[in-house]
Motif scaffolding. Sequence first.
Motif, PDB file in Angstrom:
ATOM      1  N   TRP A   7      41.493  49.252  25.879  1.00 20.32           N
ATOM      2  CA  TRP A   7      40.330  48.914  25.055  1.00 20.32           C
ATOM      3  C   TRP A   7      39.055  49.028  25.883  1.00 20.32           C
ATOM      4  O   TRP A   7      39.087  48.821  27.090  1.00 20.32           O
ATOM      5  N   LEU A  28      35.234  41.551  29.527  1.00 18.33           N
ATOM      6  CA  LEU A  28      36.586  41.558  28.971  1.00 18.33           C
ATOM      7  C   LEU A  28      36.804  42.821  28.160  1.00 18.33           C
ATOM      8  O   LEU A  28      35.862  43.558  27.862  1.00 18.33           O
ATOM      9  N   HIS A  29      38.073  43.047  27.803  1.00 19.42           N
ATOM     10  CA  HIS A  29      38.426  44.213  27.000  1.00 19.42           C
ATOM     11  C   HIS A  29      38.585  43.812  25.539  1.00 19.42           C
ATOM     12  O   HIS A  29      39.113  42.742  25.238  1.00 19.42           O
ATOM     13  N   ASP A  32      36.964  46.173  19.386  1.00 18.61           N
ATOM     14  CA  ASP A  32      35.728  46.302  18.616  1.00 18.61           C
ATOM     15  C   ASP A  32      34.847  45.084  18.906  1.00 18.61           C
ATOM     16  O   ASP A  32      35.303  44.104  19.491  1.00 18.61           O
ATOM     17  N   GLN A  34      33.643  42.617  17.115  1.00 23.61           N
ATOM     18  CA  GLN A  34      34.073  41.329  16.570  1.00 23.61           C
ATOM     19  C   GLN A  34      35.187  40.731  17.427  1.00 23.61           C
ATOM     20  O   GLN A  34      35.196  39.534  17.718  1.00 23.61           O
ATOM     21  N   MET A  35      36.129  41.597  17.824  1.00 20.76           N
ATOM     22  CA  MET A  35      37.219  41.116  18.680  1.00 20.76           C
ATOM     23  C   MET A  35      36.659  40.674  20.030  1.00 20.76           C
ATOM     24  O   MET A  35      37.106  39.674  20.609  1.00 20.76           O
ATOM     25  N   GLU A  38      35.335  37.203  19.659  1.00 18.84           N
ATOM     26  CA  GLU A  38      36.394  36.195  19.587  1.00 18.84           C
ATOM     27  C   GLU A  38      37.072  36.009  20.944  1.00 18.84           C
ATOM     28  O   GLU A  38      37.364  34.889  21.353  1.00 18.84           O
ATOM     29  N   ASN A  39      37.298  37.132  21.635  1.00 22.67           N
ATOM     30  CA  ASN A  39      37.896  37.012  22.968  1.00 22.67           C
ATOM     31  C   ASN A  39      36.971  36.245  23.906  1.00 22.67           C
ATOM     32  O   ASN A  39      37.426  35.432  24.710  1.00 22.67           O
ATOM     33  N   ARG A  41      34.824  33.990  23.115  1.00 25.44           N
ATOM     34  CA  ARG A  41      34.898  32.579  22.738  1.00 25.44           C
ATOM     35  C   ARG A  41      36.113  31.939  23.398  1.00 25.44           C
ATOM     36  O   ARG A  41      36.042  30.832  23.931  1.00 25.44           O
ATOM     37  N   ASP A  42      37.257  32.644  23.353  1.00 24.62           N
ATOM     38  CA  ASP A  42      38.484  32.052  23.889  1.00 24.62           C
ATOM     39  C   ASP A  42      38.518  32.061  25.410  1.00 24.62           C
ATOM     40  O   ASP A  42      39.051  31.150  26.029  1.00 24.62           O
ATOM     41  N   VAL A  43      37.970  33.117  26.028  1.00 20.25           N
ATOM     42  CA  VAL A  43      38.085  33.234  27.476  1.00 20.25           C
ATOM     43  C   VAL A  43      36.998  32.436  28.195  1.00 20.25           C
ATOM     44  O   VAL A  43      37.257  31.821  29.220  1.00 20.25           O
ATOM     45  N   ARG A  46      35.961  27.861  26.330  1.00 17.79           N
ATOM     46  CA  ARG A  46      36.904  26.846  25.858  1.00 17.79           C
ATOM     47  C   ARG A  46      36.727  25.500  26.524  1.00 17.79           C
ATOM     48  O   ARG A  46      37.387  24.541  26.179  1.00 17.79           O
TER      49      ARG A  46
END
Lengths: 96, 263
Positions: A7, A28-29, A32, A34-35, A38-39, A41-43, A46
């Motif tokens: 990606w 990060l990889h 798209d 939007q992903m 979200e990634n 947000r999580d990485v 948190r």
Amino acid sequence: MSAEKSWPLYEVFIRSKQGLAHQHAGSLHAADPQMALENARDVYTRRGEGLSVWVVPSDAITASSPDDKGVMFDPADSKVYRHPTFYDVPDEVECL
Amino acid sequence: MTAAVARNDQALSQQDALYDYCLRLGDNALILGQRVAEWTSNAPTVELDIALGNQALDLFGQARMLLDYAGRVEGKGRSEDDIAFLRDVLDFRNVLLVEQPNGDFGQTVVRQFLYATFASALYEGLSQSKDEELSGIAQKAVKEMAYHARHNGEWVVRLGDGTEESHARVQAGLDALWPYVHEVFEADEIDLAMAEAGIGVDPASLKDAWLAEVTAVIERATLTLPETDWHPDGGKRGHHSEHLGFILADLQFLQRTYPGAQW
């Protein structure tokens, strides 16, 4: 993972609760944007680090070349008069 | 005398119903969390590994609050840990959907999407509960489950509307899980008693909105809603599929082998 199968890379910028500006947090990889959001947000958020996230495709960033470091930045080294250090601060000024 | 006994019975049954209701909510979160946690270190990418781990931790957080409250409602001094680690299969009250295997990543995101879409609507309703504890837990959980629904829904669309292989895999996941959706919306006497008391939510009342929301995503994902007359149920009464025993073997191993072990 081969290059064409991985990606694309995104750069992540986060504005913290106290922060006024978004700061680079890492990369990060993602497949798209939007992903990527979200990634990110999580990485990167948190532990409650952020209130706002930007993601930017890494290849959209034009960066200076390390080879140009001398040409780009050394000329500023010899110009101490650009720092406001030659003034006596009046006693009355408290919040400088 | 007779009237006093009758009132006492009624009070007891309300307490029993609330205990069971909390167990159902807590067990759904606990078992689904354990399933999601199985992905740890096995996810397709490091970013997804963290995303799945976050989801599992959200669910465990909900399970802790709900099982802790169940223990206090029961009033026998059992802690959240006692309830999570020292019950056997027949005492678990989760729906069958949450104990279904992860399958491939496509099947997992379908399960998470279907459940989280339901759970976020349920918690939204429960945040208005007359029971202050439940409403407090729900107000925290509703944001988590709304995020799970969105995140996994995006994945359903990406994979469904992706390559031929990803489409086929996520459709297979949807086909495998769809029969278990029915039970999630089945209301029994405990659900109805709790809804009537203003404590719980009748799950059947959530189905139309849920189906509309799910259908919209399924259509965006170019997937087909399965049709099936097979509607397995029983989880809420402790009748589980063969999978739950294996999940509990992993989940409870430490406390069963070294009772009272502390971290």
